[in-house]
Design an enzyme around this catalytic site. Structure first.
Site, short mmCIF file in Angstrom:
data_model
loop_
_atom_site.label_atom_id
_atom_site.label_comp_id
_atom_site.label_asym_id
_atom_site.label_seq_id
_atom_site.Cartn_x
_atom_site.Cartn_y
_atom_site.Cartn_z
N HIS A 76 86.34 2.93 -5.57
CA HIS A 76 87.38 2.96 -4.54
C HIS A 76 87.76 4.40 -4.18
CE1 HIS A 76 88.67 -1.27 -4.09
NE2 HIS A 76 88.29 -1.40 -5.35
N CYS A 109 83.62 -1.76 -2.67
CA CYS A 109 83.93 -2.79 -3.66
C CYS A 109 83.54 -4.18 -3.14
CB CYS A 109 85.40 -2.70 -4.09
SG CYS A 109 85.73 -3.59 -5.65
N GLU A 125 89.43 5.32 -1.73
CA GLU A 125 90.77 5.31 -1.11
C GLU A 125 91.90 5.19 -2.13
OE1 GLU A 125 90.15 0.86 -1.57
OE2 GLU A 125 88.96 2.71 -1.58
#
Length: 242
Positions: A185, A98, A187
């Site tokens: 993302h 990002c 994560e």
């Protein structure tokens, strides 16, 4: 052999999210624990001025997401850019997610800016454009959780586009065997994504919010991206699956 990864944390989570999620560094540690290559991690919050000790070296340096703009003037961004440029010129491997994806593109000759498409939130799908050997397991389409209003709009000269969509034309890229970046993302978990959506509901507007919340009914492939990232780092280093 276990890979040593330096996580450069470029944000501090909102107070109401810290107890449950700690920070992006911890979220990445939990993510990478689910993939098969052995790795250890050290987290440095660069917003707070924390960096590895001089002379300390890692197999890769990962730049996390952030609420800041990659093209912004926050006082901590310039030292980070100088650090990353030094690492790049030293031949170290760099990973970006990002904000990190955008910052590395900017730093290495590309362009990042506020996207005319508006906020990208929820689950998003990308078409794979290239799949190098380290992208195992292979996918025809990549699905990730996203939260961004900026995008890379021009790639650095040596970059290879890996994933794309109509909404986000530059969703993932690599630069030879040294840089690997994703706009999405890996994560994020669904609960965190929903919490962010609720916080930003007024900012992003009701139609975008409602569509994003509905998209959370689907799964995403963050653990696959984590494996790709570690396989990218492991090339030539002899790292073995755990």
């Amino acid at each position: 052999m276990s890979l040593r990864i330096c996580i450069l944390e470029t944000d501090v989570l909102r107070p109401e999210l810290v107890d449950q999620y700690q920070g992006y560094g911890r979220m990445f540690e939990r993510l990478f624990a689910q993939q098969p290559l052995a790795a250890s991690f050290e987290v440095f919050n660069v917003v707070q001025g924390h960096y590895p000790a001089a002379g300390e070296r890692y197999d890769a340096y990962l730049v996390t997401g952030s609420k800041a703009d990659s093209f912004g003037s926050d006082p901590w961004i310039q030292p980070l850019k100088a650090f990353l440029l030094e690492r790049y010129e030293s031949g170290d491997k760099l990973l970006g997610i990002c904000f990190g994806h955008q910052l590395l593109a900017l730093l290495l000759g590309g362009r990042a800016e506020r996207a005319h498409q508006g906020w990208g939130v929820g689950i998003h799908h990308y078409e794979m454009k290239q799949q190098p050997q380290w992208m195992t397991p292979a996918l025809d389409q990549l699905t990730l959780l996203i939260s961004h209003q900026d995008q890379v709009t021009a790639l650095p000269e040596k970059a290879t586009l890996l994933a794309s969509s109509e909404f986000c034309p530059v969703a993932a890229y690599c630069i030879e065997d040294q840089v690997l970046c994703f706009q999405g993302h890996p994560e994020f978990v669904h609960d965190y994504s929903r919490a962010l959506l609720d916080i930003r509901q007024q900012c992003i507007g009701e139609p975008v919010y409602s569509k994003a919340v509905a998209s959370l009914a689907h799964s995403h492939q963050g653990t696959t991206v984590a494996e790709w990232m570690m396989r990218f780092v492991a090339q030539g280093k002899g790292a073995q699956p755990v």
